[in-house]
Every structure is written in C-alpha cells, then in structure tokens.
Design a protein around this motif. Sequence first.
Motif, PDB file in Angstrom:
ATOM      1  N   THR A  96       0.938  -1.285  -0.027  1.00 54.12           N
ATOM      2  CA  THR A  96      -0.048  -0.095   0.193  1.00 54.12           C
ATOM      3  C   THR A  96       0.962   1.158   0.019  1.00 54.12           C
ATOM      4  O   THR A  96       2.102   1.203   0.499  1.00 54.12           O
ATOM      5  N   ARG A  97       0.367   2.254  -0.396  1.00 52.11           N
ATOM      6  CA  ARG A  97       1.153   3.574  -0.552  1.00 52.11           C
ATOM      7  C   ARG A  97       1.441   4.275   1.093  1.00 52.11           C
ATOM      8  O   ARG A  97       0.443   4.038   1.632  1.00 52.11           O
ATOM      9  N   PRO A  98       2.602   4.841   1.168  1.00 52.09           N
ATOM     10  CA  PRO A  98       2.787   5.177   2.670  1.00 52.09           C
ATOM     11  C   PRO A  98       1.896   6.504   2.714  1.00 52.09           C
ATOM     12  O   PRO A  98       1.674   7.000   1.751  1.00 52.09           O
ATOM     13  N   VAL A  99       1.341   6.621   3.842  1.00 55.45           N
ATOM     14  CA  VAL A  99       0.340   7.741   4.161  1.00 55.45           C
ATOM     15  C   VAL A  99       1.053   8.964   4.574  1.00 55.45           C
ATOM     16  O   VAL A  99       1.834   8.709   5.788  1.00 55.45           O
ATOM     17  N   ARG A 100       1.147   9.985   4.473  1.00 54.23           N
ATOM     18  CA  ARG A 100       1.776  11.056   5.057  1.00 54.23           C
ATOM     19  C   ARG A 100       0.965  11.295   6.310  1.00 54.23           C
ATOM     20  O   ARG A 100      -0.317  11.224   6.285  1.00 54.23           O
ATOM     21  N   SER A 101       1.589  11.817   7.449  1.00 56.88           N
ATOM     22  CA  SER A 101       1.103  11.867   8.639  1.00 56.88           C
ATOM     23  C   SER A 101       1.021  13.674   8.917  1.00 56.88           C
ATOM     24  O   SER A 101       0.110  14.125   9.905  1.00 56.88           O
ATOM     25  N   GLN A 102       1.818  14.160   8.244  1.00 57.02           N
ATOM     26  CA  GLN A 102       1.955  15.727   8.724  1.00 57.02           C
ATOM     27  C   GLN A 102       1.712  16.466   7.411  1.00 57.02           C
ATOM     28  O   GLN A 102       2.205  16.052   6.184  1.00 57.02           O
ATOM     29  N   ILE A 103       1.325  17.774   7.155  1.00 55.05           N
ATOM     30  CA  ILE A 103       1.204  18.797   6.366  1.00 55.05           C
ATOM     31  C   ILE A 103       2.455  19.508   5.863  1.00 55.05           C
ATOM     32  O   ILE A 103       2.892  19.631   7.031  1.00 55.05           O
ATOM     33  N   GLU A 104       2.838  19.575   4.651  1.00 57.15           N
ATOM     34  CA  GLU A 104       4.071  20.306   4.391  1.00 57.15           C
ATOM     35  C   GLU A 104       3.918  21.766   4.857  1.00 57.15           C
ATOM     36  O   GLU A 104       2.892  22.478   4.767  1.00 57.15           O
ATOM     37  N   PRO A 105       4.998  22.328   5.409  1.00 55.55           N
ATOM     38  CA  PRO A 105       4.867  23.839   5.929  1.00 55.55           C
ATOM     39  C   PRO A 105       4.451  24.811   5.017  1.00 55.55           C
ATOM     40  O   PRO A 105       3.645  25.790   5.519  1.00 55.55           O
ATOM     41  N   GLN A 106       4.705  24.549   3.788  1.00 53.76           N
ATOM     42  CA  GLN A 106       4.324  25.722   2.752  1.00 53.76           C
ATOM     43  C   GLN A 106       2.675  25.883   2.796  1.00 53.76           C
ATOM     44  O   GLN A 106       2.149  26.561   2.186  1.00 53.76           O
ATOM     45  N   PHE A 107       1.952  24.675   3.082  1.00 55.72           N
ATOM     46  CA  PHE A 107       0.622  24.882   3.051  1.00 55.72           C
ATOM     47  C   PHE A 107      -0.198  25.048   4.237  1.00 55.72           C
ATOM     48  O   PHE A 107      -1.359  24.884   4.352  1.00 55.72           O
ATOM     49  N   LEU A 108       0.603  25.509   5.132  1.00 56.21           N
ATOM     50  CA  LEU A 108      -0.278  26.051   6.422  1.00 56.21           C
ATOM     51  C   LEU A 108      -0.577  27.553   6.246  1.00 56.21           C
ATOM     52  O   LEU A 108       0.063  27.951   5.272  1.00 56.21           O
ATOM     53  N   PRO A 109      -1.472  27.913   6.774  1.00 52.27           N
ATOM     54  CA  PRO A 109      -2.268  29.328   6.528  1.00 52.27           C
ATOM     55  C   PRO A 109      -1.039  30.406   6.714  1.00 52.27           C
ATOM     56  O   PRO A 109      -0.377  30.421   8.067  1.00 52.27           O
ATOM     57  N   GLN A 110      -0.993  31.488   6.030  1.00 52.33           N
ATOM     58  CA  GLN A 110       0.019  32.627   6.295  1.00 52.33           C
ATOM     59  C   GLN A 110      -0.236  33.787   5.446  1.00 52.33           C
ATOM     60  O   GLN A 110      -1.187  33.514   4.394  1.00 52.33           O
ATOM     61  N   THR A 111       0.269  34.732   5.843  1.00 46.68           N
ATOM     62  CA  THR A 111      -0.142  36.119   4.820  1.00 46.68           C
ATOM     63  C   THR A 111       1.138  36.174   4.174  1.00 46.68           C
ATOM     64  O   THR A 111       2.257  36.383   4.678  1.00 46.68           O
ATOM     65  N   VAL A 112       0.713  36.389   2.827  1.00 49.59           N
ATOM     66  CA  VAL A 112       1.850  36.549   1.631  1.00 49.59           C
ATOM     67  C   VAL A 112       1.551  37.818   0.834  1.00 49.59           C
ATOM     68  O   VAL A 112       0.521  38.427   0.898  1.00 49.59           O
ATOM     69  N   ALA A 113       2.683  38.258   0.013  1.00 48.61           N
ATOM     70  CA  ALA A 113       2.493  39.346  -0.629  1.00 48.61           C
ATOM     71  C   ALA A 113       1.685  38.687  -1.902  1.00 48.61           C
ATOM     72  O   ALA A 113       2.254  37.619  -2.461  1.00 48.61           O
ATOM     73  N   TYR A 114       0.787  39.326  -2.520  1.00 49.35           N
ATOM     74  CA  TYR A 114       0.005  38.946  -3.771  1.00 49.35           C
ATOM     75  C   TYR A 114      -0.376  40.075  -4.428  1.00 49.35           C
ATOM     76  O   TYR A 114      -1.301  40.896  -4.027  1.00 49.35           O
ATOM     77  N   ASP A 115      -0.032  40.147  -5.641  1.00 48.43           N
ATOM     78  CA  ASP A 115      -0.475  41.279  -6.605  1.00 48.43           C
ATOM     79  C   ASP A 115      -1.615  40.768  -7.308  1.00 48.43           C
ATOM     80  O   ASP A 115      -1.562  39.813  -8.195  1.00 48.43           O
ATOM     81  N   THR A 116      -2.581  41.467  -7.467  1.00 48.84           N
ATOM     82  CA  THR A 116      -3.896  41.064  -8.085  1.00 48.84           C
ATOM     83  C   THR A 116      -4.586  42.108  -8.448  1.00 48.84           C
ATOM     84  O   THR A 116      -4.706  43.239  -7.574  1.00 48.84           O
ATOM     85  N   SER A 117      -5.731  42.293  -9.441  1.00 49.32           N
ATOM     86  CA  SER A 117      -6.301  43.379  -9.695  1.00 49.32           C
ATOM     87  C   SER A 117      -7.915  42.981  -8.973  1.00 49.32           C
ATOM     88  O   SER A 117      -8.707  43.619  -9.160  1.00 49.32           O
TER      89      SER A 117
END
Length: 254
Positions: A96-117
């Motif tokens: 069976t495929r190994p199951v990840r038990s933790q989420i990768e850090p970049q997918f945790l909520p955070q405020t980032v710079a984002y340029d949009t109209s």
Amino acid sequence: MTKTLFLALGLAAAFSSAALANDRYRERPPVIVSPDLAAPWVMQLAGPNARPVVYPRQVAQPRVIHRQREYQQPRAVQRRGIFGESRVEPAAVRPTRPVRSQIEPQFLPQTVAYDTSERPGTIIIDTNNRFLYLVMGDGQARRYGVGVGKPGFEWAGEHRITRKAEWPNWTPPKEMIAREAAKGHYLPARMDGGPENPLGARAMYLGSTLYRIHGTNAPWTIGSAVSSGCIRMRNEDVVDLYERVNIGTKVVVM
C-alpha cells in the motif's frame, strides 16, 4: 519343679523387659521442628544433640504456557489456470502507499504578498500550486494549502458562493457512486455530517455546480491532486475561511 522353674524364668524376663523399657523412655527426646518454613514440619525423635532434618526446598516448576504463534502473513500462491501460472497475492500482503501524517509547512495558513487586480474579499484558487488565496488588499492575501481535482477532474472558471453549511451532509452523485463501485469502493447513498464525513467541518457551495470548497477527514491529502473536482482544506483552515467570507463571495479557479 520344672513348671515352677519356667514360671520363674518368665517372670524374670518380663520384669527385665519392663526395666529396659522404663530405662529407654525415662527421658523423652525433645521435639525438633525444622526452621525452614517452606519445608514440611518434621518432628525429629533423635537424641538431645540431634540436628533437625531440613528437606530441600521444593522449587515449583514453571508452568509451560503455550503461546499462540505470531501471525505470519500468508505467502503468495502459485495457481495454474488456462492461461498458465499466475501469482496470487493475499490481500494482507499487497503493498500500500505510505500515508503522510503531517502537512508540509508551505501549505499552512500564512499572510503573503500577492499582486492582483481582484477586489479584497475575493477567493482565488491556484490549482497548479495547490494554494487558495483570500485577497486582503494592500498587495497582500491570506494563503491556505488545498487539495484539488485529480487528473481528469481539473477545471477552471468563476463562480460565487451560493450556500454555506456547517458539518454538511454528503450525498455522493450517482456518477461517483458508479465510478467508485467499478473500483470495488462502495459509497453510501448519504452520510450525515461529522468528523468521518469527507466534506469535513464546513462547506461553501460554488454556483449551481456540484463543486464546493470544503473540509476533509483526510488532512494529509492537502497539497495533492486527489479530489473529484472539489477544493478541499484542512478543517481548521476551512473554518477560518468560512468565518471570513459571505454568500456572494467571488471565487476564481485557475
């Protein structure tokens, strides 16, 4: 005369035996008890200088406990059929495929710079990079990790949130039920909301489609392309987003 002699000799022998008996039991030897309380109590009728007899301590033999054999996974069986031999593996040993038990850090909520109209309050979902952005204005956005549609279920478009639900019920579409049944996965016709529900803690319905932004009971899938087109989030994150947006919020999927 002879009888008298025999009588005298018999009396003498009797008195002699009595005298010997009196001499023998005049002083009774002491009763000696073994000091080893684990041995039987043994009374020794020996002389005054006798030592107690101590039997060796009886050591209880350990009981033999027949332990159940450790479970051994069955070996693959070679079977011969009309198409030749085939190797059949029992289900218990199929990899069976190994199951990840933790989420990768970049997918945790955070405020980032984002340029949009897009205006503040708009939701933008970047399916390629597995991110959902909630536009905040001033060149910033709140970013969350998401799970997106698996190959063949990708889509893009623009909708608005038309309904919000807490701990939503799940009614799988007939197409999904049939599709999963073909794989040997049998889905329920309906599942009440709760921790085991695939829609998780919150759901935000997109337009008149079957697509939703919702929570999940499998948080380790965040950051992957695993869904049938819905956008899934961790329950903690979908609750946070749910409180920040209203019905009518614009959602851009790209």
